[in-house]
Design a protein around this motif. Sequence first.
Motif, mmCIF file in Angstrom:
data_model
loop_
_atom_site.group_PDB
_atom_site.id
_atom_site.type_symbol
_atom_site.label_atom_id
_atom_site.label_comp_id
_atom_site.label_asym_id
_atom_site.label_seq_id
_atom_site.Cartn_x
_atom_site.Cartn_y
_atom_site.Cartn_z
ATOM 1 N N ASN A 81 9.462 118.790 81.199
ATOM 2 C CA ASN A 81 8.047 118.558 80.935
ATOM 3 C C ASN A 81 7.556 119.357 79.728
ATOM 4 O O ASN A 81 6.896 120.387 79.857
ATOM 5 C CB ASN A 81 7.220 118.899 82.171
ATOM 6 N N TYR A 82 7.872 118.847 78.524
ATOM 7 C CA TYR A 82 7.366 119.447 77.299
ATOM 8 C C TYR A 82 5.840 119.320 77.235
ATOM 9 O O TYR A 82 5.151 120.185 76.691
ATOM 10 C CB TYR A 82 7.963 118.753 76.081
ATOM 11 N N ALA A 83 5.314 118.220 77.802
ATOM 12 C CA ALA A 83 3.877 117.947 77.750
ATOM 13 C C ALA A 83 3.068 119.061 78.399
ATOM 14 O O ALA A 83 1.953 119.361 77.962
ATOM 15 C CB ALA A 83 3.574 116.612 78.439
ATOM 16 N N PHE A 84 3.634 119.684 79.429
ATOM 17 C CA PHE A 84 2.926 120.751 80.130
ATOM 18 C C PHE A 84 2.577 121.887 79.173
ATOM 19 O O PHE A 84 1.439 122.366 79.135
ATOM 20 C CB PHE A 84 3.797 121.281 81.282
ATOM 21 N N TYR A 85 3.542 122.315 78.375
ATOM 22 C CA TYR A 85 3.328 123.431 77.449
ATOM 23 C C TYR A 85 2.419 123.005 76.298
ATOM 24 O O TYR A 85 1.577 123.782 75.839
ATOM 25 C CB TYR A 85 4.668 123.943 76.923
ATOM 26 N N HIS A 86 2.596 121.770 75.837
ATOM 27 C CA HIS A 86 1.746 121.269 74.753
ATOM 28 C C HIS A 86 0.280 121.310 75.163
ATOM 29 O O HIS A 86 -0.579 121.826 74.422
ATOM 30 C CB HIS A 86 2.144 119.839 74.396
ATOM 31 N N ASN A 87 -0.027 120.768 76.339
ATOM 32 C CA ASN A 87 -1.417 120.691 76.788
ATOM 33 C C ASN A 87 -1.976 122.039 77.223
ATOM 34 O O ASN A 87 -3.189 122.178 77.414
ATOM 35 C CB ASN A 87 -1.552 119.663 77.911
ATOM 36 N N ALA A 88 -1.106 123.039 77.350
ATOM 37 C CA ALA A 88 -1.564 124.405 77.622
ATOM 38 C C ALA A 88 -1.854 125.159 76.330
ATOM 39 O O ALA A 88 -2.297 126.304 76.367
ATOM 40 C CB ALA A 88 -0.532 125.156 78.448
ATOM 41 N N GLY A 89 -1.572 124.513 75.172
ATOM 42 C CA GLY A 89 -1.893 125.125 73.886
ATOM 43 C C GLY A 89 -0.719 125.723 73.151
ATOM 44 O O GLY A 89 -0.902 126.415 72.146
ATOM 45 N N ALA A 90 0.510 125.472 73.607
ATOM 46 C CA ALA A 90 1.696 126.052 72.974
ATOM 47 C C ALA A 90 1.958 125.431 71.607
ATOM 48 O O ALA A 90 1.544 124.303 71.323
ATOM 49 C CB ALA A 90 2.921 125.864 73.866
ATOM 50 N N SER A 91 2.667 126.163 70.761
ATOM 51 C CA SER A 91 3.122 125.628 69.474
ATOM 52 C C SER A 91 4.322 124.716 69.721
ATOM 53 O O SER A 91 4.871 124.669 70.829
ATOM 54 C CB SER A 91 3.516 126.766 68.543
ATOM 55 N N THR A 92 4.749 124.011 68.690
ATOM 56 C CA THR A 92 5.880 123.093 68.814
ATOM 57 C C THR A 92 7.148 123.815 69.254
ATOM 58 O O THR A 92 7.854 123.364 70.166
ATOM 59 C CB THR A 92 6.130 122.374 67.480
ATOM 60 N N VAL A 93 7.457 124.936 68.619
ATOM 61 C CA VAL A 93 8.687 125.673 68.959
ATOM 62 C C VAL A 93 8.592 126.243 70.378
ATOM 63 O O VAL A 93 9.561 126.206 71.137
ATOM 64 C CB VAL A 93 8.961 126.789 67.929
ATOM 65 N N GLN A 94 7.431 126.748 70.766
ATOM 66 C CA GLN A 94 7.251 127.230 72.138
ATOM 67 C C GLN A 94 7.451 126.095 73.135
ATOM 68 O O GLN A 94 8.118 126.252 74.156
ATOM 69 C CB GLN A 94 5.846 127.814 72.307
ATOM 70 N N GLU A 95 6.854 124.962 72.828
ATOM 71 C CA GLU A 95 6.943 123.790 73.706
ATOM 72 C C GLU A 95 8.399 123.402 73.950
ATOM 73 O O GLU A 95 8.838 123.258 75.099
ATOM 74 C CB GLU A 95 6.174 122.640 73.060
ATOM 75 N N LEU A 96 9.151 123.234 72.878
ATOM 76 C CA LEU A 96 10.547 122.816 73.011
ATOM 77 C C LEU A 96 11.410 123.905 73.642
ATOM 78 O O LEU A 96 12.294 123.621 74.453
ATOM 79 C CB LEU A 96 11.116 122.422 71.645
ATOM 80 N N SER A 97 11.150 125.147 73.280
ATOM 81 C CA SER A 97 11.993 126.250 73.747
ATOM 82 C C SER A 97 11.779 126.557 75.220
ATOM 83 O O SER A 97 12.750 126.687 75.978
ATOM 84 C CB SER A 97 11.727 127.508 72.911
ATOM 85 N N PHE A 98 10.539 126.685 75.645
ATOM 86 C CA PHE A 98 10.278 127.058 77.032
ATOM 87 C C PHE A 98 10.647 125.931 78.000
ATOM 88 O O PHE A 98 11.187 126.182 79.078
ATOM 89 C CB PHE A 98 8.820 127.473 77.211
ATOM 90 N N ALA A 99 10.353 124.685 77.622
ATOM 91 C CA ALA A 99 10.718 123.564 78.492
ATOM 92 C C ALA A 99 12.234 123.424 78.594
ATOM 93 O O ALA A 99 12.783 123.201 79.679
ATOM 94 C CB ALA A 99 10.095 122.275 77.971
ATOM 95 N N THR A 100 12.926 123.590 77.470
ATOM 96 C CA THR A 100 14.388 123.499 77.478
ATOM 97 C C THR A 100 14.998 124.694 78.212
ATOM 98 O O THR A 100 15.987 124.543 78.950
ATOM 99 C CB THR A 100 14.942 123.429 76.041
ATOM 100 N N GLY A 101 14.419 125.884 78.025
ATOM 101 C CA GLY A 101 14.901 127.065 78.727
ATOM 102 C C GLY A 101 14.809 126.906 80.230
ATOM 103 O O GLY A 101 15.705 127.321 80.983
ATOM 104 N N ALA A 102 13.718 126.289 80.713
ATOM 105 C CA ALA A 102 13.559 126.024 82.141
ATOM 106 C C ALA A 102 14.620 125.042 82.618
ATOM 107 O O ALA A 102 15.200 125.201 83.717
ATOM 108 C CB ALA A 102 12.166 125.477 82.425
ATOM 109 N N TYR A 103 14.908 124.024 81.799
ATOM 110 C CA TYR A 103 15.923 123.032 82.174
ATOM 111 C C TYR A 103 17.312 123.666 82.244
ATOM 112 O O TYR A 103 18.118 123.323 83.116
ATOM 113 C CB TYR A 103 15.912 121.884 81.170
ATOM 114 N N ILE A 104 17.579 124.591 81.344
ATOM 115 C CA ILE A 104 18.877 125.296 81.378
ATOM 116 C C ILE A 104 19.005 126.086 82.674
ATOM 117 O O ILE A 104 20.072 126.099 83.309
ATOM 118 C CB ILE A 104 19.006 126.217 80.151
#
Length: 474
Positions: A207-230
Amino acid sequence: MNNSLFDEFQQVTKDDWVRQAIKDLKGKDFEKELVSKTLDGIQVQPFYAKEDLEGLDLVKSYQNQVNPKSHVPGLPPRNWSNVFSVSVKDEKSDNREILDALQNGSDALLLHLEGDENLDDLLKGVGLEYIQIFLQPVGDALKVAKLFVQWLIKNNLLPEGIHGALLFDFYAELLVAKRPIDRIVSEAKQLLEIFKPFKGFKVFSINYAFYHNAGASTVQELSFATGAYIDLLDTLTESGLNAHEIFEKTVLHTAIGSSYFEEVSKLRAMRILFHQLGLLYGVNIHPEEIFIFSETSSWSKSPFDVNTNMLRNTTETMSAILGGTSALLVRPHDEVNGQENSFSKRMARNISNILREESYMDKVVDPVAGSYYLESMTFEILKMVKMKLEEIEVKGGWSQLYFNHSIQREVKAVRKSRQESILEGAKAKIGSNKYRLNEEESTAFASKELSEQEWMLLASRETILLESSKTLKS
């Protein structure tokens, strides 16, 4: 003809263009005057040239791998589904709305379900074999999954005819409501088992959308969502599940903001990132088989001059299509005020239809492939995400950062900075802090800053501080 007319013209390199720009600036600093930066510090050059593609072999290897070729003769090479979203309130009236949407341009459904709904009434007359269906649990994902599958069985719908996904990210939910992490393994296994016969239905969501709609930057969005998936991957594979089965049952769920070119690059980077991650786990899913569910941003929308949101929806939709989305949900432009109606819902679904039927954006598989700017931006995003993921791993992984609230603090800091730039006018937002309609100048909004506990991360809007300000200025 052996002679080329272009041979008469001298070759011009990027360095030649830079020198000419410096000369025209008459002593002003090139970097300061013409080079801008994204939220993540990625430099955006005033122009790009062929030289900028040097060293980008990884990105270039993914060109034109956007969606699988259709088995139906005559269909265009580029396909995406037009999703209609329903938050179920009254099954019978919602059913009428669903049928109207499907008969007028939509070919996919997103149902927000609690697990107690009457699906006989809600989906009466809906041919699920001919559309895609997405489920977004409101609460208990297992309850929703069991309700849906039991209904399919009762109605003799064959598993091979059902296509779509469960849009539920276990780890993103932890940022909204506390729950024991050890329950994730059990619930994930049950979901996988429930939907095992349904080869065309995804179960796990990043869920990249979750971080995006919380105000995250692009790199934060991709990194935190992918980190959770890992973290999820490692937990599930250690418990005995097969990595390949997890990857092929995963959907990428993202929201598309108003930074047009950056959002196009974000989606392209997302596909490459997921494919490369699969290779690290010994899984080689074809890039064109990776399913991306996109929705227009709620972060970017403003309650001031809501009609301006239609323009935002249009550019966001274009970014999603050019970036390679598989399914697209365009939210009603007045949803931000809770005033969506049949008109705004029709306008929302028609944006996708117009871009397909009148702008012919389905006629070329990957129209931005080879773009000097977009390929460079995609590469820079990937490079920064890789560095961020390595940092996350060194610090103990997503779960460790969640428990010590590092993720929450980092995203909230960026969010606050972005919202303050709107409030102070450092960033112009048409219809909000710039060129707002006169009759709306004195409108009072009850919006307030989010009330979050330290461990939480909730959705917000770019204009939230402006909405709660007592000194609104046009």
